[in-house]
Design an enzyme around this catalytic site. Structure first.
Site, PDB file in Angstrom:
ATOM      1  N   ASN A  39      77.108  42.623  25.291  1.00 26.08           N
ATOM      2  CA  ASN A  39      78.235  43.549  25.484  1.00 26.08           C
ATOM      3  C   ASN A  39      78.231  44.615  24.391  1.00 26.08           C
ATOM      4  O   ASN A  39      77.858  44.361  23.243  1.00 26.08           O
ATOM      5  CB  ASN A  39      79.577  42.823  25.589  1.00 26.08           C
ATOM      6  CG  ASN A  39      79.856  41.844  24.459  1.00 26.08           C
ATOM      7  OD1 ASN A  39      78.951  41.284  23.855  1.00 26.08           O
ATOM      8  ND2 ASN A  39      81.123  41.634  24.170  1.00 26.08           N
ATOM      9  N   GLU A  41      80.899  47.400  23.080  1.00 30.95           N
ATOM     10  CA  GLU A  41      82.267  47.892  23.196  1.00 30.95           C
ATOM     11  C   GLU A  41      82.378  49.325  22.685  1.00 30.95           C
ATOM     12  O   GLU A  41      81.427  49.874  22.100  1.00 30.95           O
ATOM     13  CB  GLU A  41      83.210  46.944  22.452  1.00 30.95           C
ATOM     14  CG  GLU A  41      83.172  45.558  23.085  1.00 30.95           C
ATOM     15  CD  GLU A  41      84.148  44.565  22.469  1.00 30.95           C
ATOM     16  OE1 GLU A  41      84.706  44.849  21.403  1.00 30.95           O
ATOM     17  OE2 GLU A  41      84.343  43.503  23.092  1.00 30.95           O
ATOM     18  N   CYS A  50      79.693  45.215  29.716  1.00 25.68           N
ATOM     19  CA  CYS A  50      79.483  43.768  29.618  1.00 25.68           C
ATOM     20  C   CYS A  50      77.998  43.447  29.417  1.00 25.68           C
ATOM     21  O   CYS A  50      77.115  44.247  29.763  1.00 25.68           O
ATOM     22  CB  CYS A  50      79.956  43.087  30.896  1.00 25.68           C
ATOM     23  SG  CYS A  50      81.740  42.985  31.054  1.00 25.68           S
ATOM     24  N   GLU A  52      76.226  41.337  31.093  1.00 26.90           N
ATOM     25  CA  GLU A  52      75.527  41.256  32.382  1.00 26.90           C
ATOM     26  C   GLU A  52      75.086  42.646  32.832  1.00 26.90           C
ATOM     27  O   GLU A  52      73.974  42.833  33.355  1.00 26.90           O
ATOM     28  CB  GLU A  52      76.446  40.652  33.457  1.00 26.90           C
ATOM     29  CG  GLU A  52      76.857  39.217  33.179  1.00 26.90           C
ATOM     30  CD  GLU A  52      78.138  39.080  32.339  1.00 26.90           C
ATOM     31  OE1 GLU A  52      78.412  39.980  31.523  1.00 26.90           O
ATOM     32  OE2 GLU A  52      78.826  38.074  32.520  1.00 26.90           O
ATOM     33  N   CYS A  83      83.042  38.571  34.498  1.00 25.87           N
ATOM     34  CA  CYS A  83      84.243  39.237  35.016  1.00 25.87           C
ATOM     35  C   CYS A  83      84.008  39.639  36.477  1.00 25.87           C
ATOM     36  O   CYS A  83      82.884  39.593  36.980  1.00 25.87           O
ATOM     37  CB  CYS A  83      84.580  40.459  34.159  1.00 25.87           C
ATOM     38  SG  CYS A  83      83.507  41.872  34.447  1.00 25.87           S
ATOM     39  N   CYS A  86      81.349  42.299  37.075  1.00 18.66           N
ATOM     40  CA  CYS A  86      79.975  41.815  36.886  1.00 18.66           C
ATOM     41  C   CYS A  86      79.543  40.910  38.036  1.00 18.66           C
ATOM     42  O   CYS A  86      78.357  40.872  38.377  1.00 18.66           O
ATOM     43  CB  CYS A  86      79.833  41.107  35.545  1.00 18.66           C
ATOM     44  SG  CYS A  86      79.773  42.287  34.182  1.00 18.66           S
TER      45      CYS A  86
HETATM   46  N1  THU Z   1      82.338  40.231  28.460  1.00 14.12           N
HETATM   47  C1  THU Z   1      81.026  40.223  28.846  1.00 14.12           C
HETATM   48  O1  THU Z   1      80.193  40.941  28.279  1.00 14.12           O
HETATM   49  N2  THU Z   1      80.676  39.422  29.874  1.00 14.12           N
HETATM   50  C2  THU Z   1      81.493  38.516  30.459  1.00 14.12           C
HETATM   51  O2  THU Z   1      81.042  37.778  31.327  1.00 14.12           O
HETATM   52  C3  THU Z   1      82.907  38.426  30.060  1.00 14.12           C
HETATM   53  C4  THU Z   1      83.380  39.464  29.113  1.00 14.12           C
HETATM   54  C5  THU Z   1      82.707  41.073  27.307  1.00 14.12           C
HETATM   55  C6  THU Z   1      83.450  42.335  27.595  1.00 14.12           C
HETATM   56  C7  THU Z   1      84.133  42.589  26.273  1.00 14.12           C
HETATM   57  O3  THU Z   1      83.239  43.264  25.396  1.00 14.12           O
HETATM   58  C8  THU Z   1      84.382  41.192  25.711  1.00 14.12           C
HETATM   59  O4  THU Z   1      83.529  40.323  26.426  1.00 14.12           O
HETATM   60  C9  THU Z   1      85.820  40.727  25.857  1.00 14.12           C
HETATM   61  O5  THU Z   1      86.270  40.881  27.151  1.00 14.12           O
END
Ligand code: THU
Length: 130
Positions: A39, A41, A50, A52, A83, A86
């Protein structure tokens, strides 16, 4: 297991200063190659991506479009579920019976299929009358 190793390693590179929740994802494509993503941000929160999505982007950038298997890992109390967005992104490139393994960093895992992950998926067939 190569997918677990790849996802665990890439998770270390996650850029998650806002949530502090680092996620790693690894895909085995139809050719057998492995693609990883973490991920990333952003201070403008919705602009974050994310793990994925990063792994899928790496696969497509390398010229592949078929996911054979996915593994996702995070330091969560129970195996981290992708999520909603994804799930749809994975379904775009994976057959319904492709295996998806959700992991915690302390060794708990849960394996399901893409169909389990996104029942009733919206697909191109739903646009057949358009
Ligand atoms: N996140 C992912 O990268 N993948 C997931 O399957 C769940 C959430 C990340 C997004 C964000 O940067 C952090 O986790 C918190 O939501």
């Amino acid at each position: 297991m190569p997918l677990l190793q790849a996802a665990t390693a890439v998770r270390e590179n996650a850029y998650a200063p806002y949530s502090r929740f680092k996620v790693g994802a690894a895909i085995r494509s139809a050719s057998g190659a492995i693609f990883a993503g973490c991920n990333v941000e952003n201070v403008a929160y919705p602009e974050g991506t994310c793990a994925e999505a990063g792994a899928i982007a790496a696969m497509v950038a390398a010229g592949e479009t078929v996911i054979a298997e996915v593994l996702v890992i995070a330091d969560s109390p129970s195996p981290v579920p992708p999520c909603g967005g994804c799930r749809q992104k994975i379904a775009e490139f994976a057959p319904q019976d492709a295996r998806v393994t959700l992991c915690t960093t302390d060794g708990v895992s849960r394996t399901m299929t893409v169909a389990d992950l996104l029942p009733g998926v919206f697909s191109a067939a739903h646009m057949d009358r358009a």
